[in-house]
Write a protein that holds these residues in place. Structure first.
Motif, PDB file in Angstrom:
ATOM      1  N   TYR A  68      -1.942   4.620   3.085  1.00 43.22           N
ATOM      2  CA  TYR A  68      -1.592   3.221   3.395  1.00 43.22           C
ATOM      3  C   TYR A  68      -0.674   2.593   2.234  1.00 43.22           C
ATOM      4  O   TYR A  68      -0.702   3.011   1.114  1.00 43.22           O
ATOM      5  CB  TYR A  68      -2.896   2.469   3.468  1.00 43.22           C
ATOM      6  N   LYS A  69       0.059   1.562   2.432  1.00 45.54           N
ATOM      7  CA  LYS A  69       0.681   0.770   1.712  1.00 45.54           C
ATOM      8  C   LYS A  69       0.249  -0.686   1.686  1.00 45.54           C
ATOM      9  O   LYS A  69      -0.123  -1.192   2.693  1.00 45.54           O
ATOM     10  CB  LYS A  69       2.205   0.596   2.231  1.00 45.54           C
ATOM     11  N   ILE A  70      -0.001  -1.317   0.709  1.00 50.04           N
ATOM     12  CA  ILE A  70      -0.601  -2.584   0.539  1.00 50.04           C
ATOM     13  C   ILE A  70       0.638  -3.525  -0.112  1.00 50.04           C
ATOM     14  O   ILE A  70       0.958  -3.407  -1.020  1.00 50.04           O
ATOM     15  CB  ILE A  70      -1.705  -2.604  -0.416  1.00 50.04           C
ATOM     16  N   THR A  71       0.355  -4.548   0.602  1.00 52.30           N
ATOM     17  CA  THR A  71       1.447  -5.801   0.016  1.00 52.30           C
ATOM     18  C   THR A  71       0.568  -7.064  -0.380  1.00 52.30           C
ATOM     19  O   THR A  71      -0.160  -7.459   0.380  1.00 52.30           O
ATOM     20  CB  THR A  71       2.267  -6.335   1.234  1.00 52.30           C
ATOM     21  N   ASP A  72       0.733  -7.217  -1.383  1.00 54.15           N
ATOM     22  CA  ASP A  72      -0.021  -8.363  -2.314  1.00 54.15           C
ATOM     23  C   ASP A  72       0.863  -9.570  -2.013  1.00 54.15           C
ATOM     24  O   ASP A  72       1.695 -10.393  -2.563  1.00 54.15           O
ATOM     25  CB  ASP A  72      -0.095  -8.427  -3.620  1.00 54.15           C
TER      26      ASP A  72
ATOM     27  N   VAL B  80     -13.034   6.305   0.435  1.00 54.41           N
ATOM     28  CA  VAL B  80     -12.968   6.864   1.526  1.00 54.41           C
ATOM     29  C   VAL B  80     -14.446   6.896   2.165  1.00 54.41           C
ATOM     30  O   VAL B  80     -15.327   7.412   1.524  1.00 54.41           O
ATOM     31  CB  VAL B  80     -12.555   8.540   1.441  1.00 54.41           C
ATOM     32  N   VAL B  81     -14.423   6.288   3.220  1.00 57.00           N
ATOM     33  CA  VAL B  81     -16.046   6.352   3.888  1.00 57.00           C
ATOM     34  C   VAL B  81     -16.407   7.327   4.673  1.00 57.00           C
ATOM     35  O   VAL B  81     -17.525   7.993   4.459  1.00 57.00           O
ATOM     36  CB  VAL B  81     -15.969   5.186   5.026  1.00 57.00           C
TER      37      VAL B  81
ATOM     38  N   LEU C 244     -11.209   3.996   5.626  1.00 58.67           N
ATOM     39  CA  LEU C 244     -11.088   3.461   4.436  1.00 58.67           C
ATOM     40  C   LEU C 244     -11.883   2.267   4.275  1.00 58.67           C
ATOM     41  O   LEU C 244     -11.739   1.437   5.167  1.00 58.67           O
ATOM     42  CB  LEU C 244      -9.643   3.341   3.940  1.00 58.67           C
ATOM     43  N   ASP C 245     -12.419   1.816   3.262  1.00 58.96           N
ATOM     44  CA  ASP C 245     -12.816   0.667   2.867  1.00 58.96           C
ATOM     45  C   ASP C 245     -11.981   0.050   1.930  1.00 58.96           C
ATOM     46  O   ASP C 245     -11.598   0.582   0.719  1.00 58.96           O
ATOM     47  CB  ASP C 245     -14.299   0.640   2.274  1.00 58.96           C
ATOM     48  N   PHE C 246     -11.387  -1.369   2.120  1.00 60.67           N
ATOM     49  CA  PHE C 246     -10.576  -1.869   1.071  1.00 60.67           C
ATOM     50  C   PHE C 246     -11.081  -3.174   0.488  1.00 60.67           C
ATOM     51  O   PHE C 246     -11.944  -3.809   1.326  1.00 60.67           O
ATOM     52  CB  PHE C 246      -9.376  -2.454   1.840  1.00 60.67           C
ATOM     53  N   SER C 247     -11.071  -3.335  -0.748  1.00 60.96           N
ATOM     54  CA  SER C 247     -11.612  -4.798  -1.099  1.00 60.96           C
ATOM     55  C   SER C 247     -10.674  -5.180  -2.248  1.00 60.96           C
ATOM     56  O   SER C 247      -9.804  -4.322  -3.060  1.00 60.96           O
ATOM     57  CB  SER C 247     -12.926  -4.871  -1.700  1.00 60.96           C
ATOM     58  N   ALA C 248     -10.476  -6.523  -2.419  1.00 58.23           N
ATOM     59  CA  ALA C 248      -9.492  -7.161  -3.443  1.00 58.23           C
ATOM     60  C   ALA C 248      -9.963  -8.281  -3.926  1.00 58.23           C
ATOM     61  O   ALA C 248     -10.384  -9.343  -3.009  1.00 58.23           O
ATOM     62  CB  ALA C 248      -7.836  -7.450  -2.865  1.00 58.23           C
TER      63      ALA C 248
ATOM     64  N   VAL D 162     -11.363 -10.052  -0.520  1.00 55.58           N
ATOM     65  CA  VAL D 162     -10.850  -9.835   0.754  1.00 55.58           C
ATOM     66  C   VAL D 162     -11.466  -8.698   1.004  1.00 55.58           C
ATOM     67  O   VAL D 162     -11.343  -7.587  -0.036  1.00 55.58           O
ATOM     68  CB  VAL D 162      -9.327  -9.707   0.508  1.00 55.58           C
ATOM     69  N   THR D 163     -12.106  -8.256   2.115  1.00 59.75           N
ATOM     70  CA  THR D 163     -12.586  -6.849   2.370  1.00 59.75           C
ATOM     71  C   THR D 163     -12.046  -6.406   3.733  1.00 59.75           C
ATOM     72  O   THR D 163     -11.749  -7.263   4.605  1.00 59.75           O
ATOM     73  CB  THR D 163     -14.054  -6.791   2.541  1.00 59.75           C
ATOM     74  N   ALA D 164     -11.825  -5.266   3.933  1.00 60.38           N
ATOM     75  CA  ALA D 164     -11.536  -4.648   5.239  1.00 60.38           C
ATOM     76  C   ALA D 164     -11.847  -3.161   5.189  1.00 60.38           C
ATOM     77  O   ALA D 164     -11.904  -2.479   4.427  1.00 60.38           O
ATOM     78  CB  ALA D 164     -10.000  -4.638   5.468  1.00 60.38           C
TER      79      ALA D 164
END
Length: 204
Positions: free
Chosen positions: A49-53, A67-68, A116-120, A127-129
């Protein structure tokens, strides 16, 4: 074309005007780049994945990805897989999410979707996803533990005991040789304690 997704949940501590559009231009833009990803062995990594802030204030330490599970093409789920996810700052508000094998003894070798679990989190925004890599491009992941590699020596003291240079002894529990049970490869003690791993070779 890569799949473009954004976060599924946000909370604001001092702001209420959050853009929640589900695309790569949202506050936390997520783009699936797993199409050519492949992990071959414990020292290999692949970007999935690529993340854009688009918040404009995130640092590498503000973002956490884990990794879930992994899902094979026949739907079999591998929970708590021996795979780690790390976030790497590539500059200009861009981050890569890399996956790699952990130093576990679990055998893993197939093609998978990666969940995948994302959090920022910042002082103002959380932010969670949860995202799953594209079903059109299963990721080949091979994680195996090479007992023949001297760098993989393990013991009951978290691997920090000195490695013997000229070991010898009698194997008193042959059934445990190469048991791959995350505890021992051979039991050598008279009490049958399963506290060490040993690279063994058979001579004919």
């Amino acid at each position: 074309m890569s799949e473009s997704l954004a976060f599924t949940q946000t909370s604001a501590r001092r702001k209420s005007d959050l853009d929640t559009a589900a695309d790569a231009n949202a506050l936390l833009g997520l783009v699936d780049t797993s199409r050519t990803a492949q992990v071959s062995g414990e020292n290999d990594t692949a970007t999935v994945y690529k993340i854009t802030d688009n918040i404009g204030s995130l640092s590498e330490s503000d973002i956490d990805v884990s990794v879930v599970k992994l899902v094979t093409q026949d739907g079999t789920e591998v929970t708590s897989p021996p795979v780690d996810a790390t976030v790497r700052n590539t500059g200009f508000g861009q981050f890569d999410v890399d996956i790699s094998c952990t130093n576990e003894t679990d055998d893993l070798g197939d093609s998978y979707q990666v969940v995948l679990d994302f959090s920022a989190t910042t002082d103002d925004i959380s932010v969670t996803a949860t995202r799953r890599t594209s079903p059109r491009s299963y990721v080949d992941i091979s994680c195996t533990f090479d007992y023949g590699d001297s760098n993989n020596y393990r013991d009951g003291n978290d691997g920090d005991a000195p490695q013997p240079t000229d070991p010898s002894g009698n194997i008193e529990n042959p059934a445990a040789v190469n048991d791959d049970d995350n505890t021992t490869a051979a039991a050598l003690s008279s009490g049958g304690r399963r506290t060490s791993k040993l690279d063994t070779h058979c001579r004919r």
